[in-house]
Motif scaffolding. Structure first.
Motif, PDB file in Angstrom:
ATOM      1  N   UNK A   1      43.986  43.879  38.003  1.00 41.54           N
ATOM      2  CA  UNK A   1      42.859  43.843  37.086  1.00 41.54           C
ATOM      3  C   UNK A   1      42.195  42.478  37.162  1.00 41.54           C
ATOM      4  N   UNK A   2      40.881  42.493  37.128  1.00 47.82           N
ATOM      5  CA  UNK A   2      40.161  41.226  36.943  1.00 47.82           C
ATOM      6  C   UNK A   2      39.344  41.358  35.670  1.00 47.82           C
ATOM      7  N   UNK A   3      39.611  40.486  34.742  1.00 50.06           N
ATOM      8  CA  UNK A   3      38.888  40.491  33.479  1.00 50.06           C
ATOM      9  C   UNK A   3      37.946  39.289  33.452  1.00 50.06           C
TER      10      UNK A   3
ATOM     11  N   UNK B   1      36.812  29.763  37.686  1.00 50.21           N
ATOM     12  CA  UNK B   1      36.736  30.822  38.688  1.00 50.21           C
ATOM     13  C   UNK B   1      37.890  31.814  38.537  1.00 50.21           C
ATOM     14  N   UNK B   2      37.701  32.997  39.102  1.00 51.19           N
ATOM     15  CA  UNK B   2      38.698  34.049  38.961  1.00 51.19           C
ATOM     16  C   UNK B   2      40.015  33.643  39.620  1.00 51.19           C
TER      17      UNK B   2
ATOM     18  N   UNK C   1      34.158  38.886  44.218  1.00 50.00           N
ATOM     19  CA  UNK C   1      35.575  38.523  44.356  1.00 50.00           C
ATOM     20  C   UNK C   1      36.405  39.721  44.819  1.00 50.00           C
ATOM     21  N   UNK C   2      36.125  40.872  44.230  1.00 49.95           N
ATOM     22  CA  UNK C   2      36.945  42.038  44.529  1.00 49.95           C
ATOM     23  C   UNK C   2      36.513  42.761  45.792  1.00 49.95           C
TER      24      UNK C   2
ATOM     25  N   UNK D   1      41.069  47.361  38.643  1.00 50.74           N
ATOM     26  CA  UNK D   1      40.408  47.632  37.368  1.00 50.74           C
ATOM     27  C   UNK D   1      39.494  46.454  37.046  1.00 50.74           C
ATOM     28  N   UNK D   2      38.253  46.789  36.638  1.00 54.39           N
ATOM     29  CA  UNK D   2      37.307  45.719  36.301  1.00 54.39           C
ATOM     30  C   UNK D   2      37.054  45.737  34.806  1.00 54.39           C
ATOM     31  N   UNK D   3      37.185  44.592  34.196  1.00 59.14           N
ATOM     32  CA  UNK D   3      36.913  44.509  32.764  1.00 59.14           C
ATOM     33  C   UNK D   3      35.987  43.345  32.502  1.00 59.14           C
ATOM     34  N   UNK D   4      35.091  43.551  31.552  1.00 59.86           N
ATOM     35  CA  UNK D   4      34.219  42.465  31.127  1.00 59.86           C
ATOM     36  C   UNK D   4      34.272  42.395  29.603  1.00 59.86           C
ATOM     37  N   UNK D   5      34.516  41.207  29.108  1.00 58.85           N
ATOM     38  CA  UNK D   5      34.586  41.030  27.654  1.00 58.85           C
ATOM     39  C   UNK D   5      33.532  39.999  27.252  1.00 58.85           C
TER      40      UNK D   5
END
Lengths: 836, 613
Positions: free
Chosen positions: A9-11, A98-99, A136-137, A143-147
């Motif tokens: 996952x990258x959030x 950065x991620x 990046x991905x 799974x991609x998440x943005x908050x």
């Protein structure tokens, strides 16, 4: 939510640092030690960051390389992002971190964030965040998440957002908006005096933007923080393991036997908290100190540091040749430092030189493989038979429960298992079976119980004990007491009376948990306690502690906050229920009349664990102390008075050495030569124990305390002092002390303890004088005098020692008594005469 | 099996609770079996168990002693064992140096010492001589005063038992009145005095009285006066004639001894608060615990013998190769990610100890005391009653660990027994269980226990008391991975019921019927190795295997029919997955009806869960 693949996952956290985020708010804190309300002042930004940090802490705690995050801030005065660099625009958006897999550094950097003097557009931030996430991905299916965390008080470009939403849907992004002071009717929060711009923005984000994105959600910051700080129960599913359920002889009589293809998975599995690592302070070497010194001289801003190193286990192997050396060197025993002695006799051996083997009593059996031939077993569950449900002994259940499913890919297997499950359920039986998890593994016994879900049937497996796992102890009957003559008793302090039984019945009824929970919609009280709502307090507390120390540098200035009240909710019975039951409770307290028996000799153990008392503890029931005049059943059975232990070879020799020799044959000589044990305390090394010294020995020594007595014959002085320290029962302690001194003085071999007895008497007299027990002393002294001088065998020597001590051990005179606020009928002259 | 190193590590780091048990294991047990060799004990009879074989009470008693030693190898490998005989004119071998001169007509066959293969083999050899052989070996003598027997036990134990051990004498005799007629009073007094001396030395006497159809054993003839039967002031373990005296047939001797072979040791002794102001004392015991194979040990071959290796595990700062004193440990999260100085991955690879660097005066780690308080949440050892629920609320699946057993402790709170008993009776009558919060030891973790009453059953030797069963926490409950499947038709269910009917074990699950085969197999091989005898694996019998002959005899045809029905069954109803069954997945925490939990405010809760991202 459906259990998802952990990690991968990258959030992207998009944090608003605009000017308005610098507004100060008051945030409630957990109540103080006295229940007072507390709060802290902080900026909106700091408050919002609590949420972000919490999410990141969780990632750090889980420590997955594939659980990554990036942090983009907006509202910054400057601009630093990829899109801006390439194409311009998207100003006031900064890619801050950065991620990557987050670390404590990530949290530290978040702490450095300050609100700016500017504003930034959240939509710009979303586009930047999504873009860098996508870059990046690449083609990875993570799974991609943005908050998005914002107060919505800055300007938002309300046109052309649909394209952004569409792009996010294409990328299947999980989107969450966390709004500072956003209205939330469910939560019961509506912000009064809302700025117009905020009202418009909030409306847009919550009512237009979020609904346009699949699965997106929006929430109020306070509410979200409340939720995330709840203990988090991970819904993990267990892997399905392939196996087979066999009924009958499937090899030789296949047509009459059955094999059902099954899959098994865990139903309960005890979760352990992650282990903490051990560290230790690392002292600086001379070179390091020197280097530090030089650095300080060179740069006055140089800050000293302290290093803690994580410790690693090292296992070493030795052989101990001491046992054999001892025999040879017995005669030349030299006083030696124990450590040195140990080092000398332990030879280090390399692991490669070692042979595996087993002990059979004192015999050793080499077994190079580390195990003997294993029992040849075949994978699968063999059905043994069925038992009536009511014969099932719940307390036999030895461990974790497993599900047993008909193989999900095999309809016939599912049907077969389902028919069995239904038939078992109908008949009210459970199955006994033997389970081998893989070929050659040790078999386990278990009970299988039918479970009928709405859409699937399965069995539940509970492991059962083998014959070897059950310990059979005998316990005296609780309900049938017989006296010495073999008659059954119906009344006794150990047996509850009718009145007591009734009081208990009432108590049990009053403490009914089935109606002690919260009310449901119809106003009916639900039951209290459900394992599915009970968090393991240790687990979550340790996890919280681990989170905390990962992010703070100093635990003294920033201590761990108190545990979440949710963890403690089952620590006490429901208050309302107890309130209602109070009458029944009070009645029980009254009629059952349970009394705490004060602990006598302090037997502190070094490990500090509360182990069971040693089994040789003498029973001690204060409520039936034999010194009272009322005779009771129990009293008639008080143990007989001590008598000289019948140990042979008493040739009347009173010299200390020969006695020791004779009595303590194989026991090491006492360490402290001044006090020697009497037979009554034959294995104890010393009575001048200090509390830390001989505690371990204390466990093995019977305190020799008679039934109902506070003072034992083994360590009377200690017992006496301990009791007085607690302050209760002074008269009883004094009374018992008098008796014990007399017993010891008049027992054989008493000369060896005479010094100790004089100490006891000194202490006793002192206490009598100060605690207004003067009469007790003045009665005791003539008594012991006459016993010493006139009884057989008596102890004339001891009395002359008392005389030798003189007035400090004499009768307490009126003059002395007065000084201490007491009274005495003895004059000074009489007291002096008494000792002559 | 895990290699030894891993085992160690597990113990150290994962479960500090486990370490506690070592305390009990370290306490040694000494058993001196003291057997009467009178002519009635020696009398050769037909063996009722094995046709054509002969036996005698002494033969059976020695055989039991041998079995007990073999069992001790498994249950208490560090314990000591000895055999002492009386009423025999056998003289001590002059070669053997006995520290104390023993009384006449007593004989120390096997001095107390650690169990070893040669001593067991010696005993087996003796038994191979049969009951007749024993007659020659141990000719009977006149009745020895029982006082002398006890004195003998006293000396033997004093000479041969470690001082810290729990010491017990297993007295086996069939004579209920050794000193009839004149002077018996004096004999009783003398015996009683020596018996009391034994008690004072911490030696417990556990009698096993043998009776036959012809010769019953009456305790009141003699023994009740000597081993004063004082159930009232004796707190079951402080000595005296044990509450449940064993009077049994010789065939049952081993079964009787199994009740006493392991010294009853309480795991904990704590207060139990029923309500504010109403606290009693209880002791806890482990009645069901997994008995594991002993771990292998490491040995060094010294040529002439094997010497066990001493294993020392120390923690060290790898950089400095310095051993660190235990008292200076502090606790924290793995330094990876916490290291602020350089890239951690590199450091790890170089094998240098990870570090955490802080400013002077800062304290970045927890002390052991803090760790303890996190673990216990500040609770002191003890139980606290939370309330009651119907018995049926204790579900089959609410289990993660084995249960414990509690029994009142009058020594810490007077009145505990009556209160405990009243509670037990009330709960059994009302068919309820209690829930209690408990911390059994200072370094344990708070746990919610189901408190299950067990009424006394004299027939089955089941004591009265409470079983306490640790409940799982939400964290321990796994969701069901299978949500739908084929449901069998009623016809098929009925077919299954047919064969199930034939396979019922009425007695329920009786652990004694199922000795652990893996354990037995292991120890049989170990024993053969220790005795230097060949091992025949074919002779091994696994009693846990299903009795397939019986199954086929009783249920074979019905099983066959069920199988045929299954093949023909077209009515099996497949419940197709319902889309949107997401809610079930969400909450599929366990097997109970999911709906009930979500009835109240299900959707809002759902939403909130999602907010957690």
């Amino acid at each position: 939510m459906p259990a998802e693949r952990a990690g991968y996952t990258v959030t992207m956290f998009l944090v608003d640092v605009s000017k308005s985020m610098g507004a100060i708010r008051s945030v409630p804190l957990p109540p103080g030690p006295n229940g007072e309300e507390r709060s802290a002042k902080m900026t909106h930004l700091q408050h919002a960051l609590q949420y972000v940090k919490f999410k990141i802490q969780t990632m750090i705690y889980e420590g997955r390389k594939t659980d990554q995050c990036g942090i983009t801030i907006f509202g910054t005065e400057g601009t630093d992002n990829q899109i801006n660099a390439a194409n311009g625009g998207y100003e006031h958006v900064t890619e801050y971190i950065p991620i990557a897999q987050p670390t404590a550094v990530t949290l530290k950097k978040l702490d450095q964030l300050e609100p700016s003097d500017d504003y930034g557009d959240p939509i710009d931030a979303i586009i930047v965040g999504v873009e860098s996430q996508n870059k990046y991905l690449g083609k990875k299916t993570w799974t991609r998440k943005v908050v998005l965390v914002t107060d919505g008080e800055g300007p938002i470009e309300l046109e052309d957002w649909e394209a952004t939403a569409q792009k996010m849907n294409e990328l299947n992004i999980g989107f969450t908006v966390v709004g500072v002071d956003f209205d939330d009717e469910d939560y019961g929060y509506i912000q009064k005096e809302k700025l117009h711009i905020k009202r418009v923005n909030e409306e847009f984000l919550v009512k237009e933007f979020v609904p346009a994105i699949n699965g997106a959600i929006a929430g109020n910051l306070d509410r979200v923080i409340e939720q995330v700080s709840l203990p988090d129960v991970k819904l993990s599913r267990s892997t399905l393991m392939k196996s087979v359920l066999r009924i009958g002889d499937v090899d030789a009589r296949a047509e009459e036997a059955m094999e059902i293809l099954i899959k098994t998975s865990k139903c309960t599995a005890f979760s352990r908290p992650k282990a903490f690592k051990k560290f230790a302070y690392r002292p600086k070497t001379a070179e390091e100190l020197e280097a530090e010194q030089r650095a300080m001289e060179a740069n006055e801003n140089f800050e000293k540091t302290v290093t803690f190193a994580q410790l690693k286990a090292r296992t070493e192997y030795f052989i101990d040749l001491r046992a054999h050396k001892e025999e040879e060197e017995e005669d030349i025993k030299v006083e030696e430092n124990e450590d040195e002695d140990e080092r000398r006799s332990l030879d280090k051996v390399e692991k490669e030189q070692l042979i595996k083997g087993f002990k059979y009593g004192t015999s050793y059996v080499p077994c190079p493989e580390g195990q003997f031939q294993r029992l040849p077993t075949k994978q699968g569950i063999d059905l043994i038979g069925f038992i009536p449900e009511k014969k099932f002994r719940r307390e036999f259940s030895m461990g974790e429960i497993q599900y047993i499913w008909g193989n999900p890919d095999n309809a016939s297997a599912q049907c077969a298992l389902s028919s069995m499950v239904q038939a078992m359920y109908e008949k009210g039986v459970l199955a006994v079976a033997r389970w081998v998890t893989a070929d050659g593994r040790d078999p386990k016994m278990g009970i299988m119980s039918p479970a009928l879900f709405e859409q699937v049937h399965c069995l539940l497996w509970a492991p059962m004990p083998f014959a070897d796992d059950v310990r059979k102890y005998t316990f005296p009957s609780l309900t049938e007491l017989t006296n010495k003559k073999g008659e059954t008793l119906t009344e006794h302090p150990y047996l509850p009376t009718e009145e007591q039984l009734e009081a208990m019945d009432e108590f049990v009824d009053a403490m009914d948990l089935m109606v002690a929970g919260d009310k449901d919609e119809e106003g009916n009280r639900a039951e209290w306690f459900d394992p599915r709502d009970s968090y393991n307090p240790s687990f979550h507390r340790l996890k919280q502690a681990m989170f905390h120390c990962a992010i703070v540098a100093d635990l003294d200035t920033n201590p761990l906050p108190p545990p979440n009240p949710e963890l403690l909710k089952y620590f006490n019975p429901p208050r309302k229920m107890v309130k209602k039951a109070q009458g029944a409770i009070d009645n029980c307290v009254k009629v059952l009349n349970v009394k705490h028996v004060p602990k006598m000799a302090k037997v502190a153990r070094k490990d500090g664990h509360s182990h069971a008392q040693d089994d040789d503890d003498e029973p001690l029931l204060l409520d039936r102390k034999p010194s009272t005049s009322k005779p009771s059943q129990a009293q008639s059975q008080v143990k007989i008075e001590p008598k000289p232990a019948s140990i042979p070879a008493d040739d009347g020799s009173e010299t200390e050495d020969s006695d020791t020799e004779m009595l303590l044959d194989k026991v090491e000589p006492p360490r402290k030569p001044n006090v020697l044990p009497t037979p009554a305390r034959s294995l104890s090394p010393s009575s001048n124990r200090n509390d830390n010294d001989d505690d371990d020995n204390a466990m093995d020594v019977d305190p020799q305390r008679d039934f109902g007595r506070l003072i034992g014959r083994s360590y009377p002085l200690n017992d006496f002092k301990d009791n007085l320290k607690r302050g209760d029962l002074v008269s009883k302690a004094v009374e018992d002390m008098c008796v014990v001194i007399k017993e010891i003085v008049l027992a054989p071999f008493a000369s060896r303890r005479s010094k100790e007895m004089l100490e006891c008497m000194t202490e006793l007299r002192d206490v009598c004088l100060k605690e207004d027990e003067i009469d007790a002393w003045n009665a005791f002294l003539p008594d012991i005098k006459s016993k010493c001088l006139h009884s057989t065998p008596g102890n004339k020597e001891f009395w002359s020692e008392v005389q030798g001590t003189g007035r400090p051990l004499g009768l307490i005179s009126d003059k002395e008594a007065k000084e201490c606020g007491g009274s005495s009928e003895i004059t000074e002259a009489e007291a002096t005469k008494f000792l002559k | 099996m895990a290699p030894y190193d891993d085992w160690n590590k597990y113990d150290n780091e994962e479960d500090e609770e486990l370490q506690d048990d070592s305390f009990f294991d370290a306490k040694k047990d000494v058993i001196l079996v003291c057997i009467d060799c009178s002519s009635s004990m020696l009398q050769v009879r037909d063996d009722p168990e094995n046709e054509g074989e002969k036996t005698s009470h002494l033969f059976a008693a020695l055989n039991t002693a041998m079995q007990l030693q073999k069992r001790k190898v498994i249950t208490g490998p560090n314990d000591s064992f000895g055999i002492f005989l009386f009423n025999t004119s056998r003289k001590a071998d002059s070669s053997r140096t006995q520290v104390s001169e023993l009384k006449q007509n007593t004989f120390l066959y096997q001095p107390p010492g650690p169990i070893s293969a040669p001593t067991i083999q010696q005993l087996i050899e003796l038994l191979n001589g049969g009951p007749e052989g024993l007659l020659e070996e141990f000719p009977p003598s006149n009745q020895v005063p029982l006082a002398d027997v006890f004195t003998g036990c006293n000396w033997v134990i004093r000479d041969g038992a470690p001082k810290t051990a729990t010491k017990r004498v297993f007295l086996i005799t069939d004579e209920d009145n050794p000193h009839p007629g004149r002077g018996s009073e004096q004999m009783i007094t003398a015996a009683k005095n020596v018996f009391d001396d034994l008690l004072k030395l911490g030696v417990m006497v556990e009698p096993f009285f043998i009776q036959t159809d012809d010769k019953t054993f009456n305790v009141n003839q003699f023994y009740s006066s000597v081993m004063q039967h004082t159930p009232l002031d004796d707190e079951d373990e402080d000595g005296g004639l044990n509450e449940a005296v064993s009077i049994a047939r010789i065939e049952d001797l081993l079964a009787q001894m199994k009740f006493r072979e392991i010294t009853k040791r309480a795991l904990f002794s704590v207060p139990f608060e029923l309500a504010k102001g109403l606290t009693i004392g209880v002791k806890g015991y482990g009645l069901v615990t997994e008995q594991k194979k002993g771990e292998y040990k490491y040995f060094v071959d010294l040529g002439d013998r094997l010497e066990p290796a001493v294993i020392k595990t120390t923690l060290l700062d790898e950089d400095r190769q310095a051993e660190i004193d235990k008292s200076t440990y502090v606790y924290g999260m793995a330094a990876v990610g916490a290291n602020t100085s350089t890239n951690d991955d590199d450091i790890e690879e170089e094998g240098i100890a990870p570090t955490k660097i802080v400013k002077p005066g800062q304290r970045p780690f927890y002390t052991p005391e803090e760790m303890k308080s996190f673990r216990t949440l500040g609770l002191e050892p003890g139980f606290k009653l939370l309330g009651f629920k119907p018995r049926k609320e204790l579900k089959f699946e609410d289990n993660v660990k084995h249960s414990l057993f509690i029994y009142p402790d009058e020594n810490t709170y007077s009145g505990s027994k009556r209160t405990f008993t009243a509670l037990l009776k009330s709960m059994a009558k009302k068919k309820v269980i209690a829930l209690a919060l408990g911390l059994v030891r200072r370094n344990a973790t708070p746990t919610i226990y189901a408190v299950l009453p067990q009424e006394e059953d004299r027939e089955e030797m089941e004591p009265g008391g409470f079983h306490i069963i640790p409940m799982p926490f939400a964290d321990d409950i796994r969701s069901a991975p299978v949500e739908e499947g084929f449901i069998a038709s009623d016809e098929l269910k009925d077919a299954a019921r047919q064969w199930i009917n034939k396979m019922t074990i009425k007695s329920g699950y009786v652990p004694d019927s199922y000795p652990n085969p893996a354990l037995a197999y292991h120890y049989e091989q170990l024993e053969a190795s220790a005795f230097q005898e060949p091992y025949d694996a074919d002779e091994f019998e696994d009693l846990t295997e299903p009795n397939v002959d019986m199954i086929h005899k009783k249920a074979g045809p019905l099983l066959k029919q069920w199988k045929l029905d299954l093949l023909d069954d077209h009515s099996a109803t497949y419940v197709s997955p319902i889309t949107g069954s997401k809610r079930k997945a969400d909450a599929a925490v366990d097997v109970r009806d999911v709906m009930s939990k979500f009835k109240a405010g299900a959707l809002s809760k759902f939403k909130v869960d999602e907010l957690k991202v």
